[in-house]
Each structure stands twice: as structure tokens, then as C-alpha cells.
Design a protein around this motif. Structure first.
Motif, PDB file in Angstrom:
ATOM      1  N   ALA A  21      14.023 -40.575   8.102  1.00 18.22           N
ATOM      2  CA  ALA A  21      14.601 -40.603   6.754  1.00 18.22           C
ATOM      3  C   ALA A  21      13.500 -40.687   5.703  1.00 18.22           C
ATOM      4  CB  ALA A  21      15.565 -41.781   6.620  1.00 18.22           C
ATOM      5  N   VAL A  22      12.530 -41.570   5.929  1.00 17.06           N
ATOM      6  CA  VAL A  22      11.422 -41.705   4.983  1.00 17.06           C
ATOM      7  C   VAL A  22      10.556 -40.454   4.989  1.00 17.06           C
ATOM      8  CG1 VAL A  22       9.421 -43.107   4.343  1.00 17.06           C
ATOM      9  CG2 VAL A  22      11.439 -44.196   5.329  1.00 17.06           C
ATOM     10  N   GLU A  47      12.324 -37.700   3.050  1.00 18.09           N
ATOM     11  CA  GLU A  47      12.271 -37.938   1.603  1.00 18.09           C
ATOM     12  C   GLU A  47      10.910 -37.553   1.035  1.00 18.09           C
ATOM     13  OE1 GLU A  47      12.697 -41.664  -1.576  1.00 18.09           O
ATOM     14  OE2 GLU A  47      12.980 -41.985   0.571  1.00 18.09           O
ATOM     15  N   ASN A  48       9.856 -37.968   1.728  1.00 15.61           N
ATOM     16  CA  ASN A  48       8.513 -37.653   1.248  1.00 15.61           C
ATOM     17  C   ASN A  48       8.176 -36.178   1.438  1.00 15.61           C
ATOM     18  OD1 ASN A  48       6.948 -40.296   0.469  1.00 15.61           O
ATOM     19  ND2 ASN A  48       8.187 -40.825   2.245  1.00 15.61           N
ATOM     20  N   LEU A  54      10.296 -33.753   1.208  1.00 11.26           N
ATOM     21  CA  LEU A  54      10.996 -33.047   0.129  1.00 11.26           C
ATOM     22  C   LEU A  54      10.194 -33.099  -1.162  1.00 11.26           C
ATOM     23  CD1 LEU A  54      13.470 -31.525  -0.861  1.00 11.26           C
ATOM     24  CD2 LEU A  54      14.572 -33.739  -1.313  1.00 11.26           C
ATOM     25  N   ARG A  82       5.609 -40.575  -4.559  1.00 12.85           N
ATOM     26  CA  ARG A  82       6.220 -40.131  -3.304  1.00 12.85           C
ATOM     27  C   ARG A  82       5.480 -38.911  -2.794  1.00 12.85           C
ATOM     28  NH1 ARG A  82      12.206 -38.698  -3.896  1.00 12.85           N
ATOM     29  NH2 ARG A  82      11.373 -37.689  -5.765  1.00 12.85           N
TER      30      ARG A  82
END
Length: 259
Positions: free
Chosen positions: A60-61, A64-65, A67, A210
Motif C-alpha cells: 500500500a505504501v 502510494e509512493n 503513484l 512523497r
């Protein structure tokens, strides 16, 4: 082009990629066996299985990063493409601009990214803009050179034929010089897109909120080489996916080459 053509092209692509896939699998197997037999610590060299396991747990992390990095990459590359095309057209119509601007562009490519990235982040903050600028800086020049060389490779007989039929400078450009530049353009596109993800990650590494660069930096500071390698594999996957899209775009846009 119908679905059958795309399927056949995909099958040919997979067939050509098979040797590379086998090589990667053998490297990963050798890596796994070495870690198992040597007893080396996972904090020094984690096995591929551990990298995959920890990467999946942090998916998940990572997503996100990834993206955030992909957004910076595509945005910067879009700016690079637009600027390279506009300037290439201007240089083609006004040859004096080539002698005036090319030395400046060459100098821009000699600037070390490790020194420029922190300054750009310092000047423009930790948002998306510095990442866009750095990606554009890294990928702009190969695209510009590819387009300018492509225009110059136009068959002179076609140019003379069009002019004998009353075509103006603009018509010759759109009907002959621009189509002739397409193979050069896609060659530059494939080269530049491989640099784009690396430039975005380096910009994030210099300073960001991010992105895979920040993820790698945090994992390194926490002595998690497994997560560092997981992020590296994700960035490699992004680069390969963008490269494949560039190849697909070339295949779709040049039906005469398929024929």
C-alpha cells in the motif's frame, strides 16, 4: 489495426523477450541460492524471496509512493516533449537558432544532477514543480536532437517534388519532414523515458514529501535493504512499462512499418 494484429504483435514481443526473462530468472535463482548457502545477514543482502515478501507487505505504501513518482515522471516528460517539439520546429525553420541554442543545451546536460537537484528543490520547494523541472532537464535534450536529426534526414527528392507542386515551407514540413522524423523521434523517446523515472526518483531523494525516492531514503535510514530493493524493483517495473508503451506507440503510429 484490429485486436488480432495487437495479439500477434504481443506474441512476437513476448517471444523476443523470452531470453531476457530467462536471464532475469536465473539471476534471481542464483541470488537466492547464494544467500541461503552463504548465511549472509538479511540486513546486508536480503534474498529475493524476502524482498518480495516485505514488498508485498508494504504494497500500500509502495503503491502510494510509486503513484507520486509516476505523476512527476509523466508530468515532467510531457513538458519535455512539448518544449522539445516546439524548439525543434523553430530550429528547423530558423537554422541560426541551432548555432545559438545548441551550445547552451549541451552545457545544460553537463550539469551534475547530484548538485542541481538540491538547488532546484531549494528554489521551488518540495512540491511537484521541481520534479517536473528536473525530469524535463534530463529528458529534453535527447528528444530535441532526435527530432532535429530526423528533419534533416528527409529525402531531398520528396522535398523537391513537393516544392515543384507548389508546396510552401510549412506544407513541406508537415507532409515530408515531420513524418521522416518519426523513427528518430521514437528512438529518442525510448532513450529519454528510461531516464525520466530515475530523474524523478533522484529529485525526490533530494527533497520531497512523497515518492519512491523518499521511500528509499527512509528505508535506508531504517536499515531495511529489503524495502530499498523492493522500491528499486518497483521503479524498474515502472521504467519497463513506460518503455513498452513507447514501443507500442511507435507500432501503432507507423502502419507502413507493419506492412
Amino acid at each position: 489495426m484490429d485486436i488480432a494484429d495487437v495479439s500477434r504483435a504481443a506474441a512476437r514481443g513476448l517471444k523476443r523477450a523470452a531470453p531476457a526473462l530467462v536471464s532475469v530468472i536465473l539471476i534471481l535463482l542464483g541470488w537466492e541460492v547464494y544467500v541461503d548457502l552463504s548465511g549472509i545477514s538479511a540486513t546486508a543482502l536480503p534474498a529475493p524471496s524476502r524482498v518480495a515478501e516485505q514488498g508485498w507487505q508494504a504494497r500500500a505504501v509502495l503503491a502510494e509512493n510509486a503513484l507520486a513518482t509516476l505523476t512527476a515522471t509523466l508530468s515532467g516528460f510531457a513538458v519535455s516533449l512539448a518544449c522539445a517539439f516546439v524548439l525543434s520546429v523553430a530550429i528547423d525553420f530558423v537554422p541560426l537558432l541551432r548555432r545559438a541554442l545548441f551550445p547552451v543545451f549541451v552545457i545544460s546536460q553537463t550539469l551534475p544532477l547530484v548538485a542541481i537537484a538540491p538547488l532546484v528543490v531549494l528554489w521551488f520547494g518540495f512540491g511537484l514543480l521541481p520534479k517536473i523541472l528536473l525530469v524535463a532537464l534530463v529528458t529534453f535534450f535527447p528528444m530535441l536532437v532526435a527530432l532535429v536529426d530526423g528533419y534533416e534526414a528527409t529525402d531531398r527528392d520528396i522535398t523537391r517534388l513537393l516544392r515543384s507542386m507548389g508546396a510552401g515551407r510549412g506544407q513541406v514540413f508537415w507532409r515530408a519532414r515531420l513524418p521522416s522524423a518519426l523513427p528518430f523521434f521514437f528512438a529518442g523517446l525510448r532513450i529519454s523515458i528510461t531516464y525520466a523515472v530515475v530523474a524523478a526518483i533522484f529529485a525526490e531523494y533530494a527533497g520531497a514529501a512523497r515518492g519512491l525516492g523518499i521511500f528509499i531514503l527512509n528505508a535506508k535510514n531504517n536499515f531495511r535493504p529489503d524495502l530499498v530493493l523492493a522500491a528499486v524493483f518497483v521503479s524498474s517495473a515502472l521504467t519497463l512499462a513506460l518503455f513498452a508503451l513507447a514501443v507500442l506507440a511507435q507500432y501503432m503510429s507507423q502502419p507502413w512499418r507493419r506492412a
